[in-house]
Design an enzyme around this catalytic site. Structure first.
Site, PDB file in Angstrom:
ATOM      1  N   LYS A 113      49.095  39.003  37.537  1.00 45.71           N
ATOM      2  CA  LYS A 113      48.185  38.283  36.647  1.00 45.71           C
ATOM      3  C   LYS A 113      48.883  37.084  36.017  1.00 45.71           C
ATOM      4  CE  LYS A 113      45.237  40.893  34.325  1.00 45.71           C
ATOM      5  NZ  LYS A 113      44.681  41.889  33.383  1.00 45.71           N
TER       6      LYS A 113
ATOM      7  N   LYS B  56      33.006  38.667  34.265  1.00 43.17           N
ATOM      8  CA  LYS B  56      32.008  39.542  33.656  1.00 43.17           C
ATOM      9  C   LYS B  56      30.588  39.084  33.989  1.00 43.17           C
ATOM     10  CE  LYS B  56      35.308  39.953  29.926  1.00 43.17           C
ATOM     11  NZ  LYS B  56      35.655  39.502  28.564  1.00 43.17           N
TER      12      LYS B  56
ATOM     13  N   ARG C 292      39.346  33.096  20.628  1.00 42.41           N
ATOM     14  CA  ARG C 292      38.213  32.189  20.457  1.00 42.41           C
ATOM     15  C   ARG C 292      36.946  33.021  20.324  1.00 42.41           C
ATOM     16  NH1 ARG C 292      36.291  33.345  25.399  1.00 42.41           N
ATOM     17  NH2 ARG C 292      37.803  33.521  27.087  1.00 42.41           N
TER      18      ARG C 292
END
Length: 337
Positions: free
Chosen positions: A158, A237, A292
């Site tokens: 990652k 997502k 955020r």
């Protein structure tokens, strides 16, 4: 309260921030690239400034253009929305240096929590469960092979600066790792300008659960329940649901407390999200922190009744949160696609 806010974004989130500012009595200034001159967020703006050519790199990703627009229009605050420069610590620093309140965490907090590998180290120190993997970034294929041998396959490579499913590669055996490492580094460098990588054990059949947190400058940190974002395509997502049907009050308290500890460890102020992997047996692991407001924040607003953008504006104005942890209640159910 802040008097005038530059909305350093476009589209849906620009309209969302503008609405919250209007309800709080705060003036706004919108920005647009030449390609967006007729966009809805420009048409509805009371004041707008062109910040450059169509390419995002020359407009919405141009710190100088955004700060110049804020200074020229007398803004004392800047809301970055999500995407673009919302998680850029140098931009947050530049706002502060120019006397403009960045409506989000400080540059230092973004550095601590925004780097995926650095955040893992921070969470370990705070006693938050972390997915087994590398201690910090990995610098070579050989390092990756050694860590993978220790934690066991399958593993995920990652990007430390990653997001949106970019810079991620699954490896089911040692023979997959060299090519995956090169591909993930190249994608991370192209997407984020940073090819630092880390490695973690792939948790099989987990739920992907994220907890919304809010923190003010008075030391108050709360969570506002969870969002289940397990339905994904290519690590991106697709469905966000709150609350998660697999979490009871006891597990919610455990995970929520861990999320609050995570935010406190980063000395975090403003809105953020702590993401966990939840195993079928109830064990959970910290995965990453988003520094955020997120695309999916409305599902949390629907079930808690708390306006998260309003809370961001309060905190950025030096005011305490308007709600305590004891006052947060989940009511009903919300889904965003």
């Amino acid at each position: 309260m802040l008097k005038r806010v530059l909305i350093a974004n476009r589209g849906e989130i620009a309209l969302r921030v503008r609405r919250a500012c209007r309800e709080a009595g705060i003036e706004t200034v919108s920005v647009y690239s030449q390609a967006d001159a007729e966009a809805l967020h420009v048409q509805l703006a009371t004041r707008s400034v062109c910040i450059g050519p169509p390419r995002a790199a020359d407009s919405y990703l141009n710190p100088t253009a955004l700060l110049s627009a804020a200074i020229a229009t007398g803004c004392d605050g800047l809301h970055p929305g999500y995407g673009f420069l919302s998680e850029n610590p140098e931009f947050a620093d530049a706002c502060a240096e120019n006397g403009i309140t960045f409506i989000g965490p400080s540059g230092d907090a973004i550095r601590k929590a925004g780097s995926k590998s650095a955040a893992r180290d921070l969470m370990r120190a705070a006693g938050v469960p972390v997915t087994p993997g590398s201690d910090g970034p990995i610098s070579s294929v050989e390092d990756a092979l050694a860590v993978a041998e220790t934690v066991g396959y399958p593993v995920l490579l990652k990007a430390s600066a990653g997001g949106g499913g970019r810079g991620i590669r699954r490896c089911d055996s040692a023979k997959d790792l060299p090519d995956a490492y090169a591909a993930a580094k190249a994608e991370a460098n192209a997407c984020f300008g940073n090819d630092e990588m880390y490695l973690e054990k792939l948790v099989l059949e987990p739920r992907h659960i994220e907890f919304q947190i809010m923190a003010d400058s008075f030391g108050n940190v709360i969570h506002l329940g969870e969002r289940d974002c397990s339905i994904q395509r290519n690590h991106q997502k697709m469905i966000e649901e709150s609350p998660c049907v697999a979490i009871d009050d006891t597990l919610r308290e455990r995970m929520g407390s861990a999320a609050v500890r995570a935010a406190k460890a980063a000395h975090y102020v403003n809105a953020g999200t702590i993401e966990f992997l939840l195993e079928p047996d109830g064990n959970f692991y910290f995965m990453e922190m988003n520094t955020r407001i997120q695309v999916e924040h409305p599902v949390t607003e629907w079930v808690t009744g708390v306006d998260l953008i309003q809370e961001q504006l309060r905190v950025a104005s030096g005011m305490p949160l308007s709600v305590t942890q004891e006052e947060v209640r989940l009511s009903g159910h919300a889904i965003e696609c």
